[in-house]
Write an enzyme that holds these catalytic residues in place. Structure first.
Site, short mmCIF file in Angstrom:
data_model
loop_
_atom_site.label_atom_id
_atom_site.label_comp_id
_atom_site.label_asym_id
_atom_site.label_seq_id
_atom_site.Cartn_x
_atom_site.Cartn_y
_atom_site.Cartn_z
N MET A 1 0.83 -1.21 0.00
CA MET A 1 0.00 0.00 0.00
C MET A 1 0.87 1.27 0.00
SD MET A 1 -3.05 -1.31 -0.03
CE MET A 1 -4.22 -0.06 0.49
N GLN A 53 4.41 0.26 9.76
CA GLN A 53 4.91 -0.87 8.98
C GLN A 53 6.29 -0.54 8.45
OE1 GLN A 53 3.71 -3.49 5.00
NE2 GLN A 53 2.41 -1.80 5.65
N CYS A 83 6.00 -8.03 0.73
CA CYS A 83 6.01 -7.24 -0.49
C CYS A 83 6.94 -7.90 -1.52
CB CYS A 83 6.47 -5.82 -0.21
SG CYS A 83 6.49 -4.77 -1.69
N LYS A 122 4.06 -9.28 8.91
CA LYS A 122 3.15 -9.55 7.80
C LYS A 122 3.93 -10.34 6.75
CE LYS A 122 -0.13 -7.37 4.64
NZ LYS A 122 0.30 -8.02 3.38
N GLY A 195 -5.86 -10.76 1.93
CA GLY A 195 -5.84 -11.16 0.53
C GLY A 195 -7.21 -11.47 -0.03
N GLY A 196 -7.67 -10.66 -0.99
CA GLY A 196 -8.91 -10.94 -1.71
C GLY A 196 -10.18 -10.82 -0.91
N GLY A 216 -7.17 -4.46 2.48
CA GLY A 216 -6.31 -3.43 1.91
C GLY A 216 -7.00 -2.63 0.84
N ARG A 217 -6.83 -3.03 -0.40
CA ARG A 217 -7.30 -2.24 -1.53
C ARG A 217 -8.82 -2.08 -1.59
NH1 ARG A 217 -2.40 -3.50 -2.26
NH2 ARG A 217 -1.04 -2.22 -3.56
#
EC number: 1.3.1.91
Length: 322
Positions: A1, A53, A83, A122, A195-196, A216-217
């Site tokens: 992010m 983070q 990442c 993470k 995730g997802g 997240g997104r």
């Protein structure tokens, strides 16, 4: 992010949920050891609870950065081992650290020795074509022995070669069952899945198997979803708010940032462009708030324009539209 969840984004998200734990974008140890610390670590008191983070692989540099994070008031220090970008790999951190569990353990211990706030990690469930459960199980076990009690697990492998970061979020298959198995094998640890995750149904399903969920997104692109989280997941129904109220609070924040730090509203508004997703007029509202020709106007005037129906708009003087 990175470049997404900066302090302005987090302030916006905090207006939507009072209790959700927020994470900073990844800040490298180099930026804190050699760069402008205030630029990277400044945040608003309203953002709590918020985790810093970090990206890095040198225990001493991570310890220094973690200490700075605690001094600046962060509630948690999180080490990114997930990442997959090539730029991050060149710095020898991110997902490639999963190949070096002992080094990650040393990094965690170095940070935990100098701070009193939690140090968390993470990571992914594997890297490249390594899909053996033993790989991620041993990684978690080694790092947990160094004192880490919280693991946020992106339920995909990270392919270090051949895929872009975007493709790494889409092509490697999601395997939530691996994260659930980690929780069964390490019942004393806090295991969160990432995730997802795009709906409350998925969140509820996952919370039956693990301790937490990171979004997240989807939270970035559809932020109004967050407005329901306090009531759904924290049993707090005390705050009812509207999109209009959130927008107004953001305008007040923009004006304060401009007054105190010289921050232009345009660099803040980009984070709230998804606020009206799904509503009539959302496209035009986004266009107004992202129109670079309006940069000379104060934020409250831009809000007024964004809320005005097209047939009600009066022509602006030419010099204001330059």
């Amino acid at each position: 992010m990175m470049d997404w969840t900066d302090k302005h984004c987090r302030y916006f998200h905090r207006l939507l949920s009072q209790h959700t734990l927020l994470y900073t974008e990844m800040v490298t140890t180099g930026a804190l050891v050699h760069g402008d610390v205030a630029r990277h670590l400044r945040f608003e008191a309203e953002e709590h609870p918020v985790a810093l983070q970090l990206g890095g692989s040198e225990p001493a540099d991570l310890a220094h950065s973690a200490r700075l994070g605690e001094q600046w008031g962060y509630d948690e220090i999180n080490l990114n081992c997930g990442c997959p970008s090539e730029r991050v790999q060149r710095g020898a951190f991110g997902a490639c650290l999963m190949n070096e569990a002992a080094l990650v353990a040393d990094c965690v211990k170095a940070m935990a020795d100098v701070v009193s706030v939690p140090v968390t990690v993470k990571h992914r469930i594997g890297i490249d074509k390594i899909e053996s459960y033993d790989f991620v199980r041993d990684f978690v076990g080694t790092v947990a022995d160094a004192g880490c009690q919280v693991f946020v697990v992106h339920a995909r492998n990270a392919w270090l070669k051949g895929l872009s970061p975007k493709e790494n979020r889409e092509i490697p298959p999601l395997r939530y069952e691996v994260v659930a198995q980690l929780k069964r094998d390490f019942p004393g640890l806090t295991i969160a899945v990432n995730g997802g995750i795009k709906t409350d149904d998925i969140v509820q399903q996952q919370l039956q198997q693990v301790d937490g969920v990171m979004v997240g997104r989807e939270a970035y692109h559809n932020p109004w979803w967050m407005a329901s989280w306090d009531a759904l997941y924290y049993q707090d129904e005390s705050r009812e708010r509207t999109r209009e109220q959130i927008e107004e609070q953001m305008v007040l924040y923009m004006e304060r940032e401009a007054r105190e730090h010289g921050t232009h509203w345009y660099s803040i508004a980009r984070h709230m462009l998804g606020l009206r997703n799904g509503l009539a007029g959302a496209r035009r509202w986004r266009q107004v708030w992202s129109d670079h020709r309006l940069k000379t106007l104060p934020a409250h005037e831009v809000m007024k324009l964004a809320r005005t129906k097209p047939n009600e708009i009066q022509p602006e003087p030419a010099e204001q539209m330059l």
